[in-house]
Design a protein around this motif. Sequence first.
Motif, PDB file in Angstrom:
ATOM      1  N   SER A 155       0.820  -1.216   0.000  1.00 25.91           N
ATOM      2  CA  SER A 155       0.000   0.000   0.000  1.00 25.91           C
ATOM      3  C   SER A 155       0.851   1.261   0.000  1.00 25.91           C
ATOM      4  N   GLU A 156       2.023   1.206   0.653  1.00 31.97           N
ATOM      5  CA  GLU A 156       2.894   2.383   0.702  1.00 31.97           C
ATOM      6  C   GLU A 156       3.517   2.689  -0.664  1.00 31.97           C
ATOM      7  N   MET A 157       3.429   1.738  -1.588  1.00 30.99           N
ATOM      8  CA  MET A 157       3.942   1.951  -2.944  1.00 30.99           C
ATOM      9  C   MET A 157       2.843   2.429  -3.884  1.00 30.99           C
ATOM     10  N   ILE A 158       1.619   2.559  -3.363  1.00 31.53           N
ATOM     11  CA  ILE A 158       0.493   2.917  -4.213  1.00 31.53           C
ATOM     12  C   ILE A 158      -0.179   4.206  -3.742  1.00 31.53           C
ATOM     13  N   ASN A 159      -0.685   4.226  -2.513  1.00 26.69           N
ATOM     14  CA  ASN A 159      -1.438   5.391  -2.044  1.00 26.69           C
ATOM     15  C   ASN A 159      -0.610   6.683  -2.038  1.00 26.69           C
ATOM     16  N   PRO A 160       0.613   6.695  -1.463  1.00 21.66           N
ATOM     17  CA  PRO A 160       1.400   7.941  -1.513  1.00 21.66           C
ATOM     18  C   PRO A 160       1.780   8.344  -2.936  1.00 21.66           C
ATOM     19  N   VAL A 161       1.974   7.368  -3.804  1.00 20.61           N
ATOM     20  CA  VAL A 161       2.330   7.666  -5.200  1.00 20.61           C
ATOM     21  C   VAL A 161       1.199   8.422  -5.890  1.00 20.61           C
ATOM     22  N   ILE A 162      -0.044   7.968  -5.669  1.00 19.64           N
ATOM     23  CA  ILE A 162      -1.196   8.651  -6.262  1.00 19.64           C
ATOM     24  C   ILE A 162      -1.372  10.020  -5.625  1.00 19.64           C
ATOM     25  N   ALA A 163      -1.139  10.112  -4.298  1.00 19.81           N
ATOM     26  CA  ALA A 163      -1.248  11.398  -3.621  1.00 19.81           C
ATOM     27  C   ALA A 163      -0.254  12.404  -4.200  1.00 19.81           C
ATOM     28  N   GLU A 164       0.969  11.971  -4.436  1.00 20.63           N
ATOM     29  CA  GLU A 164       1.983  12.850  -5.033  1.00 20.63           C
ATOM     30  C   GLU A 164       1.548  13.324  -6.422  1.00 20.63           C
ATOM     31  N   ARG A 165       0.928  12.433  -7.153  1.00 20.22           N
ATOM     32  CA  ARG A 165       0.453  12.796  -8.493  1.00 20.22           C
ATOM     33  C   ARG A 165      -0.588  13.909  -8.406  1.00 20.22           C
ATOM     34  N   GLY A 166      -1.435  13.837  -7.387  1.00 25.37           N
ATOM     35  CA  GLY A 166      -2.459  14.867  -7.210  1.00 25.37           C
ATOM     36  C   GLY A 166      -1.903  16.224  -6.875  1.00 25.37           C
ATOM     37  N   ALA A 167      -0.652  16.270  -6.401  1.00 29.88           N
ATOM     38  CA  ALA A 167      -0.035  17.544  -6.029  1.00 29.88           C
ATOM     39  C   ALA A 167       0.170  18.463  -7.214  1.00 29.88           C
TER      40      ALA A 167
END
Length: 417
Positions: A324-336
């Motif tokens: 999950s740490e390889m997916i959720n933060p990655v998508i969050a960063e994309r939203g930035a």
Amino acid sequence: MSAEQETTAIWPEFMSALEPEASESTVEAAAPADVAVIQPPSDLPALISAWSGVWSGWAGQGRSCDVKLIVENLSLHAATIVCARASDGQGVYSERVLAQIHGNELRGRFTNGASLRFRMRNPEVVELLWREVDGRWIAGVLSHGSAGVRRVIERVPTGEFEHGEEITLEMVTFKPNGLGPFPTLVFNHGSTGVGNDPSLFTSTVTSPTLAKHFNDRGWMVVFPQRRGRGKSGGLYDEGFKPDRSQYSDDPQYALPGFERALRDLACVVEHLLERADVSRDHLLIGGHSRGGFLALASAASHPDLFGGVLNFVGGWVDEHGFASEMINPVIAERGAKFPGPSLWLYAENDPFYSVAHSRKSFDAFEIAGGQGQFHVLETRSGQDGHHILSLTGLWGPVVDGFLERVSKRSSNAPTSN
């Protein structure tokens, strides 16, 4: 059931997560022709008078039953009610019952021994437990409905094909009165838990509670159903394990599933921009759970289009998954990459995304340059923190403040030619 048991009925913890949606039954619950609602006496307490009138909604797994409650006559301790139920498998049934008032509950019993229990969540929403004599029971939720609000179901073309047929997406729109153009919120649904129950895939997901909050403020709200969800065409495939037994938290499956969902949402956004009732200068995007993170990424893909993002308990895969740490933060960063404001709403007792895990995603978002506010809403003991959409009292003031800030920002923005 003993008198003591009758007085101390246990409501399932998941009740607060249920929304007063339309039922999936093709058969409509019908009340008797002699139904007559009598105006409550003026000296009744407001909590009791609020029961008066017609309530409509659903009950059963997959919202399979259409249900109506008509509260005809009220006194301080009792009410004459008509309860009607209909489903594709069981047909239509209705009965007039003398119900007792206990606090915020109405309790009654059919002539066949089945018991009814209604609990008022607020003056617009009541919860239902219908228990048969043999112990079988169903739960549901009903509402008074919103006068002046129009619920419209549409089909959105995608330009994509499966098995030679073009895929269209179901979109449910809740419109306030008037011709528009309306400020518009595009709100995206989440997943179906762990993804191991295909019967849930075809249930159309909206939030009449959220829609009413925005409709009352002049906003139109649209709820697109992604491919294979609700009545949308195509295969539902947002990151399953190879055997499709449940969702996968492996990035090689989860992230392509996310991209597929993002393409569906792009089709909806393109469709909305062509509509005369949508104000392009006042657009918000939001979502619940998976839909919240989908909204963040969509806004990043259209940096000049949306005025803000509403993220209700967002995430893409359950935090308990190994990756999950390889997916959720990655998508969050994309939203930035979205330059506008965002509101992140979370709560304790969320079985999918703890506050600590979600703060990590928000931190990754901020470090990458995202603009947002992170709020932890205070749920009551026992409430499921993942299902907060129906709890307007929790998020309403925070969202209203966000809408005010977004409106000021829009009014100060340069006018496009």
